[in-house]
Design an enzyme around this catalytic site. Structure first.
Site, PDB file in Angstrom:
ATOM      1  N   HIS A  58      50.553   1.429 -26.481  1.00  0.00           N
ATOM      2  CA  HIS A  58      50.227   0.106 -27.059  1.00  0.00           C
ATOM      3  C   HIS A  58      50.129  -0.940 -25.963  1.00  0.00           C
ATOM      4  O   HIS A  58      51.136  -1.369 -25.391  1.00  0.00           O
ATOM      5  CB  HIS A  58      51.279  -0.321 -28.087  1.00  0.00           C
ATOM      6  CG  HIS A  58      50.859  -1.541 -28.850  1.00  0.00           C
ATOM      7  ND1 HIS A  58      50.600  -1.520 -30.204  1.00  0.00           N
ATOM      8  CD2 HIS A  58      50.605  -2.812 -28.448  1.00  0.00           C
ATOM      9  CE1 HIS A  58      50.225  -2.733 -30.599  1.00  0.00           C
ATOM     10  NE2 HIS A  58      50.212  -3.536 -29.534  1.00  0.00           N
ATOM     11  N   HIS A  60      47.399  -4.402 -24.304  1.00  0.00           N
ATOM     12  CA  HIS A  60      46.250  -5.320 -24.484  1.00  0.00           C
ATOM     13  C   HIS A  60      45.644  -5.585 -23.122  1.00  0.00           C
ATOM     14  O   HIS A  60      46.039  -6.514 -22.413  1.00  0.00           O
ATOM     15  CB  HIS A  60      46.704  -6.631 -25.141  1.00  0.00           C
ATOM     16  CG  HIS A  60      47.155  -6.444 -26.546  1.00  0.00           C
ATOM     17  ND1 HIS A  60      46.333  -6.656 -27.639  1.00  0.00           N
ATOM     18  CD2 HIS A  60      48.337  -6.010 -27.047  1.00  0.00           C
ATOM     19  CE1 HIS A  60      47.006  -6.379 -28.756  1.00  0.00           C
ATOM     20  NE2 HIS A  60      48.215  -5.984 -28.408  1.00  0.00           N
ATOM     21  N   GLN A 153      41.990  -9.362 -34.031  1.00  0.00           N
ATOM     22  CA  GLN A 153      43.186 -10.168 -33.760  1.00  0.00           C
ATOM     23  C   GLN A 153      43.393 -11.300 -34.774  1.00  0.00           C
ATOM     24  O   GLN A 153      44.512 -11.605 -35.152  1.00  0.00           O
ATOM     25  CB  GLN A 153      43.076 -10.755 -32.341  1.00  0.00           C
ATOM     26  CG  GLN A 153      44.091 -11.811 -31.988  1.00  0.00           C
ATOM     27  CD  GLN A 153      45.432 -11.224 -31.569  1.00  0.00           C
ATOM     28  OE1 GLN A 153      45.570 -10.678 -30.496  1.00  0.00           O
ATOM     29  NE2 GLN A 153      46.409 -11.354 -32.442  1.00  0.00           N
ATOM     30  N   HIS A 211      48.563  -3.022 -35.826  1.00  0.00           N
ATOM     31  CA  HIS A 211      49.687  -3.940 -35.666  1.00  0.00           C
ATOM     32  C   HIS A 211      50.214  -4.149 -37.084  1.00  0.00           C
ATOM     33  O   HIS A 211      49.481  -4.650 -37.943  1.00  0.00           O
ATOM     34  CB  HIS A 211      49.226  -5.273 -35.094  1.00  0.00           C
ATOM     35  CG  HIS A 211      48.904  -5.256 -33.634  1.00  0.00           C
ATOM     36  ND1 HIS A 211      47.899  -4.507 -33.107  1.00  0.00           N
ATOM     37  CD2 HIS A 211      49.485  -5.907 -32.588  1.00  0.00           C
ATOM     38  CE1 HIS A 211      47.861  -4.698 -31.788  1.00  0.00           C
ATOM     39  NE2 HIS A 211      48.820  -5.546 -31.451  1.00  0.00           N
ATOM     40  N   GLU A 214      54.556  -7.171 -37.831  1.00  0.00           N
ATOM     41  CA  GLU A 214      55.175  -7.767 -36.639  1.00  0.00           C
ATOM     42  C   GLU A 214      55.634  -9.175 -37.024  1.00  0.00           C
ATOM     43  O   GLU A 214      55.028 -10.178 -36.666  1.00  0.00           O
ATOM     44  CB  GLU A 214      54.202  -7.815 -35.461  1.00  0.00           C
ATOM     45  CG  GLU A 214      54.904  -8.247 -34.160  1.00  0.00           C
ATOM     46  CD  GLU A 214      53.958  -8.372 -32.977  1.00  0.00           C
ATOM     47  OE1 GLU A 214      52.730  -8.278 -33.178  1.00  0.00           O
ATOM     48  OE2 GLU A 214      54.460  -8.570 -31.855  1.00  0.00           O
ATOM     49  N   ASP A 310      52.789  -3.205 -24.601  1.00  0.00           N
ATOM     50  CA  ASP A 310      52.127  -4.319 -25.288  1.00  0.00           C
ATOM     51  C   ASP A 310      51.484  -5.319 -24.327  1.00  0.00           C
ATOM     52  O   ASP A 310      50.281  -5.535 -24.368  1.00  0.00           O
ATOM     53  CB  ASP A 310      53.107  -5.032 -26.227  1.00  0.00           C
ATOM     54  CG  ASP A 310      52.403  -5.762 -27.379  1.00  0.00           C
ATOM     55  OD1 ASP A 310      51.169  -5.742 -27.427  1.00  0.00           O
ATOM     56  OD2 ASP A 310      53.099  -6.344 -28.227  1.00  0.00           O
TER      57      ASP A 310
HETATM   58 ZN   LIG Z   1      49.904  -5.577 -29.588  1.00  0.00          ZN
END
Ligand SMILES: [Zn+2]
Length: 429
Positions: A58, A60, A153, A211, A214, A310
């Site tokens: 995971h 970005h 996103q 995701h 969260e 992440d």
């Molecule tokens: Zn993430």
């Protein structure tokens, strides 16, 4: 007499066995006692840990190494991070994103991190990030597995063109279907997005990684819909839920039903302890929640779990090193995984378990697998977690791609040894 291109001598594998590893071309050709064999290059790993590569399930990569552009995240929250990323993506160019991502990949290689699943934001009509990371995937493919997730996103439905652009990204060759149900406008929209995304994945034969939940809100239960849709569509073993932090606050009785449902769906979990110990609980006074999902309880139900990093130096997280042992170290502490078996499991969650989540078929220290491995300045997996040591040698697909000299501290203390090494295992010369 056997002959190899590379022979890694006498290393200690993560399970504690000592083995030589003979490499021919891009493949592990032999393991066990290979004394007497010849090799073009011999690497003496006596006393050192030899591990399969680290895996980050995971990340970005479109945002990485952008910290401070155009400003820093003042509140430290997820929501300000998303707002800040929206400012940044207006001004960033494809070339800048490619350059930052390639810099990060160099960091990763030096740390023995050779497989990364990166989400890529699809909420942008130009799909700059997708274009950039597809190029990066191509440029690193000879030494690194970069798997991309189409990630809306700003919400599959909340952003007016996100669904179209997510489908476009998949058409362009992005590997995995992503989503963010807890960021849709309502719980109902979130659940509908989970159904929609799972159907898209089933139709296209793709993996899913959302995701999911969260948030600190115990009523954020999209993982339940994700598990149910996984079963309905026959996607067992092909779906992951990332973060799952709301589970830390859910009612225990509800979780006693949820965990078996996740196991039935063979859903993998990807907690991201570095980022979530800092992002979550920001609305709490005291007691303050830890922001980590129920790792040990998932283990007890046979659920596959991989630590995710992440973020590294981006709108959400100001630090980060590309060292998956940092991630496992934080996870070990926050989840209180302190028994020897649990610590060992923490190491596996940064290597083999995450490889399973990414469906890396060619991964592992076994004859016939890709010749990719890491030699660490530690005697075993638990010592590696404790020290987060130098990577002395990194081999990817039969090529040495990074080396680092062993480097002990020199002491100047009367009556004390002249150098110090903090290992608990016998130190190699
Ligand atoms: Zn993430």
């Amino acid at each position: 007499m056997a002959s190899f291109d590379i022979l890694v001598k006498n290393g200690t594998l993560p399970d504690g066995t000592v083995s030589d590893i003979g490499i021919t071309g891009r493949t592990i050709a032999a393991m066990g006692d290979l004394s007497g064999a010849e090799a073009g290059t011999t690497i003496d790993a006596t006393g050192d840990l030899v591990s399969p590569p680290f895996v980050d399930p995971h990340f970005h990569m479109d945002a990485t190494l952008s910290y401070g552009t155009p400003r820093i995240n003042a509140s430290g929250t997820l929501l300000e991070g998303i707002a800040l990323w929206n400012e940044l993506k207006q001004i960033v160019t494809v070339d800048e994103m490619v350059a930052r991502a390639l810099d990060y990949c160099d960091w990763a290689v030096s740390m023995g991190l050779l497989a990364i699943r990166s989400h890529v934001d699809t909420c942008d009509d130009t799909l700059k990030g997708v274009e950039a990371l597809l190029e990066v995937r191509e440029r690193v493919k000879d030494h690194m597995e970069l798997q991309l997730v189409a990630f809306p996103q700003d919400g599959l439905y909340r952003d007016p063109t996100a669904r179209t652009n997510t489908l476009r990204a998949l058409d362009m060759g992005v590997d995995v279907v992503g989503g963010i149900p807890h960021f849709e406008r309502t719980m109902q929209d979130g659940a509908a997005s989970v159904r929609d995304l799972c159907e898209i994945a089933a139709e296209r034969g793709l993996l899913v990684d959302l995701h999911c939940d969260e948030t600190d809100d115990p009523l954020s239960r999209h993982i339940e819909t994700l598990a149910s849709e996984t079963c309905r569509l026959g996607l067992q073993g092909r779906v992951a839920g990332s973060h799952l932090t709301s589970m830390h606050s859910m009612d225990n009785y509800y979780v006693s039903k949820l965990l078996p449902l996740m196991a039935e769906a063979q859903i993998a979990a990807i907690p991201n302890p570095l980022i979530n110990i800092t992002l979550q609980g920001r609305h709490d006074t005291f007691p303050k929640r830890r922001g980590l999902t129920r790792v040990k309880e998932m283990h007890a139900h046979g659920i596959t779990i991989g630590w995710g990093q992440d973020c590294v130096r981006d709108p959400w997280y100001s630090l980060g090193t590309a060292d998956m042992l940092d991630v496992a170290f934080m996870g070990l502490h926050v989840a209180q995984m302190t028994s020897p078996q649990e610590m060992q499991r923490c190491f596996d969650m940064a290597t083999t378990e995450s490889a399973r989540i990414m469906h890396l078929e060619d991964y592992g220290l076994a004859v016939g697998k890709a010749a990719s491995l890491v030699v660490l300045d530690a005697g075993d997996a638990i010592e590696a977690l404790r020290l987060r040591p130098d990577r002395l040698c990194v081999i990817s697909k039969g090529r040495v791609v990074s080396r680092k000299a062993r480097n002990d501290a020199c002491l100047s203390l009367p009556g004390r040894p002249s150098s110090v090494r903090r290992r608990h295992t016998p130190a190699p010369d």
